[in-house]
Design a protein around this motif. Structure first.
Motif, PDB file in Angstrom:
ATOM      1  N   PHE A 160       0.901  -1.199   0.137  1.00  0.00           N
ATOM      2  CA  PHE A 160       0.061  -0.016  -0.035  1.00  0.00           C
ATOM      3  C   PHE A 160       0.756   1.305   0.085  1.00  0.00           C
ATOM      4  O   PHE A 160       0.422   2.436  -0.085  1.00  0.00           O
ATOM      5  N   ASN A 161       2.319   1.134  -0.055  1.00  0.00           N
ATOM      6  CA  ASN A 161       3.033   2.212  -0.187  1.00  0.00           C
ATOM      7  C   ASN A 161       2.635   3.251  -1.338  1.00  0.00           C
ATOM      8  O   ASN A 161       2.637   4.325  -1.161  1.00  0.00           O
ATOM      9  N   TRP A 162       2.572   2.409  -2.299  1.00  0.00           N
ATOM     10  CA  TRP A 162       2.243   3.233  -3.870  1.00  0.00           C
ATOM     11  C   TRP A 162       1.088   3.884  -3.561  1.00  0.00           C
ATOM     12  O   TRP A 162       0.945   4.838  -4.322  1.00  0.00           O
ATOM     13  N   VAL A 163       0.061   3.115  -3.205  1.00  0.00           N
ATOM     14  CA  VAL A 163      -1.137   4.168  -3.066  1.00  0.00           C
ATOM     15  C   VAL A 163      -1.049   5.394  -2.003  1.00  0.00           C
ATOM     16  O   VAL A 163      -1.636   6.238  -2.394  1.00  0.00           O
ATOM     17  N   ASN A 164      -0.566   5.123  -1.011  1.00  0.00           N
ATOM     18  CA  ASN A 164      -0.137   6.425  -0.057  1.00  0.00           C
ATOM     19  C   ASN A 164       0.621   7.446  -0.900  1.00  0.00           C
ATOM     20  O   ASN A 164       0.146   8.804  -0.812  1.00  0.00           O
ATOM     21  N   THR A 165       1.535   7.070  -1.698  1.00  0.00           N
ATOM     22  CA  THR A 165       2.221   8.003  -2.544  1.00  0.00           C
ATOM     23  C   THR A 165       1.257   8.746  -3.598  1.00  0.00           C
ATOM     24  O   THR A 165       1.363   9.985  -3.747  1.00  0.00           O
ATOM     25  N   VAL A 166       0.774   7.897  -4.313  1.00  0.00           N
ATOM     26  CA  VAL A 166      -0.382   8.534  -5.379  1.00  0.00           C
ATOM     27  C   VAL A 166      -1.113   9.279  -4.777  1.00  0.00           C
ATOM     28  O   VAL A 166      -1.317  10.526  -5.216  1.00  0.00           O
ATOM     29  N   LEU A 167      -1.925   9.053  -3.673  1.00  0.00           N
ATOM     30  CA  LEU A 167      -2.836   9.841  -2.809  1.00  0.00           C
ATOM     31  C   LEU A 167      -2.279  11.184  -2.391  1.00  0.00           C
ATOM     32  O   LEU A 167      -2.751  12.282  -2.515  1.00  0.00           O
ATOM     33  N   GLY A 168      -0.928  11.209  -1.834  1.00  0.00           N
ATOM     34  CA  GLY A 168      -0.307  12.045  -1.401  1.00  0.00           C
ATOM     35  C   GLY A 168      -0.062  13.085  -2.517  1.00  0.00           C
ATOM     36  O   GLY A 168      -0.125  14.624  -2.343  1.00  0.00           O
ATOM     37  N   ASN A 169       0.400  12.611  -3.712  1.00  0.00           N
ATOM     38  CA  ASN A 169       0.737  13.647  -4.703  1.00  0.00           C
ATOM     39  C   ASN A 169      -0.363  14.273  -5.332  1.00  0.00           C
ATOM     40  O   ASN A 169      -0.003  15.406  -5.526  1.00  0.00           O
ATOM     41  N   VAL A 170      -1.641  13.407  -5.432  1.00  0.00           N
ATOM     42  CA  VAL A 170      -2.938  14.156  -5.675  1.00  0.00           C
ATOM     43  C   VAL A 170      -3.336  15.188  -4.994  1.00  0.00           C
ATOM     44  O   VAL A 170      -3.476  16.493  -5.388  1.00  0.00           O
ATOM     45  N   LYS A 171      -3.088  14.940  -3.702  1.00  0.00           N
ATOM     46  CA  LYS A 171      -3.695  15.910  -2.432  1.00  0.00           C
ATOM     47  C   LYS A 171      -2.786  17.099  -2.581  1.00  0.00           C
ATOM     48  O   LYS A 171      -3.145  18.141  -2.543  1.00  0.00           O
ATOM     49  N   ASN A 172      -1.497  16.983  -2.753  1.00  0.00           N
ATOM     50  CA  ASN A 172      -0.593  18.198  -2.859  1.00  0.00           C
ATOM     51  C   ASN A 172      -0.570  18.954  -4.094  1.00  0.00           C
ATOM     52  O   ASN A 172      -0.658  20.308  -4.043  1.00  0.00           O
ATOM     53  N   ALA A 173      -1.079  18.413  -5.333  1.00  0.00           N
ATOM     54  CA  ALA A 173      -1.031  19.040  -6.490  1.00  0.00           C
ATOM     55  C   ALA A 173      -2.372  19.667  -6.385  1.00  0.00           C
ATOM     56  O   ALA A 173      -2.312  20.884  -6.777  1.00  0.00           O
TER      57      ALA A 173
END
Length: 73
Positions: free
Chosen positions: A1-14
């Protein structure tokens, strides 16, 4: 689930770094813009000319047409 957290974090920050407020009915448009930017993030030299070409070739969209399209987005 590390990549899921990374993707969601990138979307949120963007999204929070780009927009002042987010409305639920416009979420697909925000995500589409994020996808466009994300897919072209490494080709920075071509970004401005490509944007100008698309902007010059796209006709203006009257507000009444944008309002009609909202329920179908």
């Amino acid at each position: 689930f590390n990549w899921v957290n990374t993707v969601l974090g990138n979307v949120k920050n963007a999204i929070t770094g780009t927009y002042h407020a987010i409305r639920g009915k416009h979420t697909p448009r925000y995500l589409a813009e994020f996808e466009y930017r994300f897919n072209r993030r490494y080709d920075l030299k071509a970004m401005i000319p490509r944007f100008l070409t698309v902007a010059a070739r796209t006709p203006p969209m009257p507000y009444r047409f944008l309002k009609i399209a909202e329920p179908y987005a």
